[in-house]
Design an enzyme around this catalytic site. Structure first.
Site, PDB file in Angstrom:
ATOM      1  CG  LEU A  68      -2.294   0.372   1.219  1.00  0.00           C
ATOM      2  CD1 LEU A  68      -2.983  -0.014   2.502  1.00  0.00           C
ATOM      3  CD2 LEU A  68      -2.395   1.848   0.971  1.00  0.00           C
ATOM      4  CB  ALA A  69       3.652   2.333  -0.807  1.00  0.00           C
ATOM      5  CD  GLU A  70      -1.239   5.308  -2.462  1.00  0.00           C
ATOM      6  OE1 GLU A  70      -0.375   5.705  -1.644  1.00  0.00           O
ATOM      7  OE2 GLU A  70      -2.259   4.687  -2.106  1.00  0.00           O
ATOM      8  CD  GLN A  92      -8.005   1.120  -2.822  1.00  0.00           C
ATOM      9  OE1 GLN A  92      -7.740   1.606  -1.729  1.00  0.00           O
ATOM     10  NE2 GLN A  92      -7.924  -0.170  -3.062  1.00  0.00           N
ATOM     11  CG  ASP A  94     -10.614  11.149  -6.913  1.00  0.00           C
ATOM     12  OD1 ASP A  94     -10.529  11.194  -5.668  1.00  0.00           O
ATOM     13  OD2 ASP A  94     -11.684  10.997  -7.529  1.00  0.00           O
ATOM     14  CG  PHE A  96      -6.549   7.586  -1.666  1.00  0.00           C
ATOM     15  CD1 PHE A  96      -6.499   8.600  -0.733  1.00  0.00           C
ATOM     16  CD2 PHE A  96      -7.625   6.733  -1.665  1.00  0.00           C
ATOM     17  CE1 PHE A  96      -7.524   8.760   0.199  1.00  0.00           C
ATOM     18  CE2 PHE A  96      -8.656   6.885  -0.737  1.00  0.00           C
ATOM     19  CZ  PHE A  96      -8.605   7.904   0.198  1.00  0.00           C
ATOM     20  CE1 TYR A  98      -4.484  14.552  -6.294  1.00  0.00           C
ATOM     21  CE2 TYR A  98      -5.310  14.920  -4.079  1.00  0.00           C
ATOM     22  CZ  TYR A  98      -5.488  14.983  -5.447  1.00  0.00           C
ATOM     23  OH  TYR A  98      -6.653  15.482  -5.961  1.00  0.00           O
ATOM     24  CG  HIS A 139     -13.171   8.300  -0.934  1.00  0.00           C
ATOM     25  ND1 HIS A 139     -12.863   8.735   0.331  1.00  0.00           N
ATOM     26  CD2 HIS A 139     -12.751   7.014  -0.993  1.00  0.00           C
ATOM     27  CE1 HIS A 139     -12.295   7.753   1.019  1.00  0.00           C
ATOM     28  NE2 HIS A 139     -12.210   6.695   0.230  1.00  0.00           N
TER      29      HIS A 139
END
Ligand SMILES: Cc1ncc(C[n+]2csc(CCOP(=O)(O)OP(=O)(O)O)c2C)c(N)n1
Lengths: 337, 388
Positions: A68-70, A92, A94, A96, A98, A139
């Site tokens: 879990l790490a964009e 996942q 918009d 998230f 960033y 979200h």
């Protein structure tokens, strides 16, 4: 020349979500270098189920649940693309995406340029975006302005089931990184569609006139297309015959289709959900003014979301451009009054 | 649903340990030794490979000369900036030497020397710092990623590439370099975590040279050592004397071997020191004293190796001179290459943004073309001495 008996094409109602899923499935089946990756894309099929069944069909190496790490997801995708793979990354939501902006802006968008064309990055970044689903904070952002302001990124957004399939196939096939903005409130919109013989849609960079008209042009994309089409129907009662242009691709921007339409109708309104100040509509209005000044009967107007952080679900209906606000703005195009 | 109705909430379940609660790995073997690993000047030096060490020596001398020449070029205005690796040459050289041809190097902005030691043309390696383009080489051709200026951002790339190579069944290891300051960045943590979860064939080399520009390590982290960070991700952390090229070579080789054989990633902290300022734009006297610098100068990587090799009769005056001569030759070629005016084409501004130029860029390219043509014509008219 041998003629092949045309197979009867059966269409049945399909959702945008199904078309997106099918696009990835077909791309993965045709090209072993296509890899889908992101948070929960495997067993769960993504929180919106867009990647449903891909891990089962192609294995967990082709449809990968990542940590879990964009930034890590997109950064790893950069390395994978450097090695010849075609990553399709799911962000996942918009807002998230960033944490991945550093990777996006400093590396994804620039690698071709930094290496003088030696190392293009064929990465597709799927971002569910926009509001209207009653989502809580973080979200529902419409983040397209950030993406279109970044040279090196291609930015597309489908508004129809057909386009969802066609544009995603084109994005995955593109040798450039593509931001693929998925209007999440249209995920469950249905249309008659044939997954066996999907219609050939114009590729990236081409806008489409979705409704012909003569009195003014509504220029829009993604989640606002159905709203504009509805507004155009309603406007008939007021004696307005509105043309509706679906941009489909924000970068590159199909200026010719837009300009040709506005020159025909002489009036234009740009409609989008994201804020107006510094939003894509500002750019489009400026370009239309530059190119159509002598054809315009009125200034180019905009209907956009307010310049505010995305509001809580109980207030979003006041924020999102709706039919009435569009019609009020169209009425203002009677400039001489 | 009440709490009592939740699955697993019944009293009969309370005594059993939930299945996820078990140690995954014994942490002890992952922990770094408390002291940096050393070979030179210790009994371990008995097993040195003379051939390899002579090569290391020549590369160190060449590397030092490269640093000196590049710094001189900044004074002459030939380079916009140069982050020196004087004092850190053993890390740079060892990183390059432990890799096979098919392996990849992911350097940070400071690691030009590692790229050169890997075989990149010294002038090409300086393209970024001279300013004629961002990356002066084809990364695929040399298996060297572009020098990364945003700190630690190249680390996830190394993980992704190594993972991709493994998915394709290729024998490829990625070695990624980062500074001590860079270990505080989110991308460092994300890359370490991805690498460990994926068991990717990656080696992380942290050059702890004491400072991130002016900020000392103590203000950067509260960890016992940077190598300790590895344990939390589930990979071995190794602490090594970054000025001891024999130790560096050994530890890096072992990590590369582990990665190649499917053993997953390793993180190595090389304890070293940046003898010169951060770049030519930096004033190091503002944040550190001479005594500290002098102490580190006494622990010079070239002298450490030279002492060991000469004492063992593995290097003589002729060998030392030969290394110096080769370094001078490289420096002369670098000077010549850098003194030639770089040729830049303004139209290149638009050439590499997209695979296919957009209408927008075509329009802007035409505007620049017209400006260039007009300037050229004006210059030609001036030349003709047109009095009007
Ligand atoms: C993301 C980012 N933040 C800040 C900088 C500016 N900057 C350049 S070098 C540097 C210090 C880096 O220190 P360290 O990681 O220890 O590497 P060293 O310079 O010692 O090799 C800083 C803050 C940068 N390049 N990238």
């Amino acid at each position: 020349m041998t003629t092949v008996a045309a197979k009867p094409v059966t269409t049945k109602p399909a959702t945008m979500a199904q078309a997106l899923n099918r696009a990835m499935r077909d791309a993965m089946a045709e090209d072993p270098t296509v890899h889908v990756m992101g948070e929960d894309v495997g067993a769960l099929g993504g929180v919106f189920r867009i990647t449903d069944g891909l891990a089962k069909e192609f294995g967990e190496d082709r449809c990968m649940d990542t940590p879990l790490a964009e930034a890590g997801i997109l950064g790893a995708a950069v390395g994978m693309a450097m090695y010849g793979l075609r990553p399709v990354v799911e962000m996942q939501f918009d807002a998230f995406a960033y944490p991945a902006f550093e990777q996006l802006i400093s590396h994804v968008a620039k690698m071709r340029n930094r290496t003088r064309g030696a190392m293009p990055l064929p990465i597709t970044i799927r971002v569910p975006y926009g509001g209207g689903i009653g989502g809580v904070e973080h979200h529902c952002d419409s983040s397209e302005a950030y993406y279109v302001a970044t040279p090196g990124l291609t930015v597309v957004t489908p508004a129809t089931v057909e386009d969802a399939y066609g544009l995603l196939r084109a994005s995955i096939a593109s040798d450039d990184p593509v931001i693929f903005l998925e209007p999440k409130r249209l995920y469950w919109s249905k249309a008659d569609w044939s997954p066996e013989a999907p219609a050939v849609v114009p590729g990236i960079g081409k806008a489409l006139v979705r409704r012909a008209g003569t009195s003014a042009t509504l220029i829009t994309y993604g989640p606002s297309l159905p709203v504009c089409l509805e507004a155009a129907e309603a406007a008939r009662e007021e004696g307005w015959d509105l043309e509706v242009v679906d941009l489909r691709s924000l970068v590159p921007f199909d200026e010719e289709t837009v300009v040709a339409s506005v020159r025909r109708t002489g009036r234009a309104v740009v409609v989008h959900e994201s804020g107006g100040f510094g939003g894509p509509g500002a750019e489009i209005a400026a370009r239309v003014t530059e190119r159509c000044f002598h054809h315009l009967e009125a200034p180019v107007l905009r209907v956009t979301g307010f310049d505010i952080p995305y509001p809580p679900p109980m207030l979003e209906k006041h924020h999102l451009p709706g039919v009435d606000r569009i019609l009020d703005t169209v009425a203002r195009l009677q400039w001489e009054n | 649903m009440t709490v009592q109705e939740l699955p697993g909430a019944g009293a009969s379940h309370r005594s059993t340990q939930p299945p996820a609660w078990r140690p995954r790995t014994d942490a002890a073997p992952l922990l770094p030794d408390p002291e940096p690993y050393r070979v030179l000047g210790t009994p371990a030096a008995d097993r040195l490979d003379p051939e390899l060490m002579r090569r290391c020596y020549a590369e160190l001398v060449r590397g030092r000369r490269y640093n000196a020449q590049a710094t001189a070029l900044t004074r002459q205005g030939r380079l916009a900036v140069y982050p020196s690796t004087v004092g850190q040459e053993a890390c740079e050289i060892a990183a390059a030497l432990v890799l096979e041809d098919q392996d990849w190097l992911f350097p940070s902005y400071r690691d030009t020397l590692a790229a050169v030691a890997r075989g990149l043309d010294p002038v090409q390696a300086l393209t970024l710092l001279r300013g004629d383009w961002h990356t002066g080489y084809d990364p695929r051709e040399h298996r060297i990623a572009p020098l990364s200026t945003p700190l630690a951002t190249q680390l996830p790339h190394a993980v992704g590439l190594a993972h991709a190579a493994r998915l394709r069944g290729d024998d490829v290891v990625a070695l990624a370099m980062v500074g001590d300051g860079g270990t505080s960045e989110g991308d460092f943590h994300e890359a370490m975590n991805f690498a460990a979860v994926w068991q990717a064939p990656v080696v992380f080399l942290v050059q702890n040279n004491g400072f991130a520009i002016s900020v000392p390590l103590a203000k950067q982290t509260a960890a016992p050592t940077l190598a300790h960070k590895a344990v939390g991700y589930g990979m071995p952390g190794r602490l090594v004397d970054g000025n001891d090229i024999a130790a560096m070579h050994e530890v890096l080789s072992e990590a590369v071997r582990r990665a190649r054989s499917g053993g997953g990633p390793t993180m190595i902290e090389a304890v070293t020191y940046r003898i010169e300022a951060h770049t030519n734009a930096d004033d190091a006297t503002r944040y550190r004293g001479d005594a500290e610098v002098e102490a580190w100068k006494a622990h010079d990587p070239i002298e450490l190796l030279e002492r060991e090799l000469t004492a063992r009769g593995l290097l003589d005056e002729a060998g030392i001179q030969a290394a110096k001569d080769a370094a001078e030759e490289m420096a002369a070629a670098l000077r010549d290459g850098m003194n030639a005016e770089p040729v830049v084409d303004p139209m290149d501004l638009f050439a590499h943004v997209y695979a296919e130029q957009t209408d927008r860029l075509r329009e802007q390219a035409a505007m620049l073309r017209a400006e260039l043509d007009a300037a050229e014509q004006e210059a030609a008219e001036l030349e003709e001495g047109d009095p009007s």
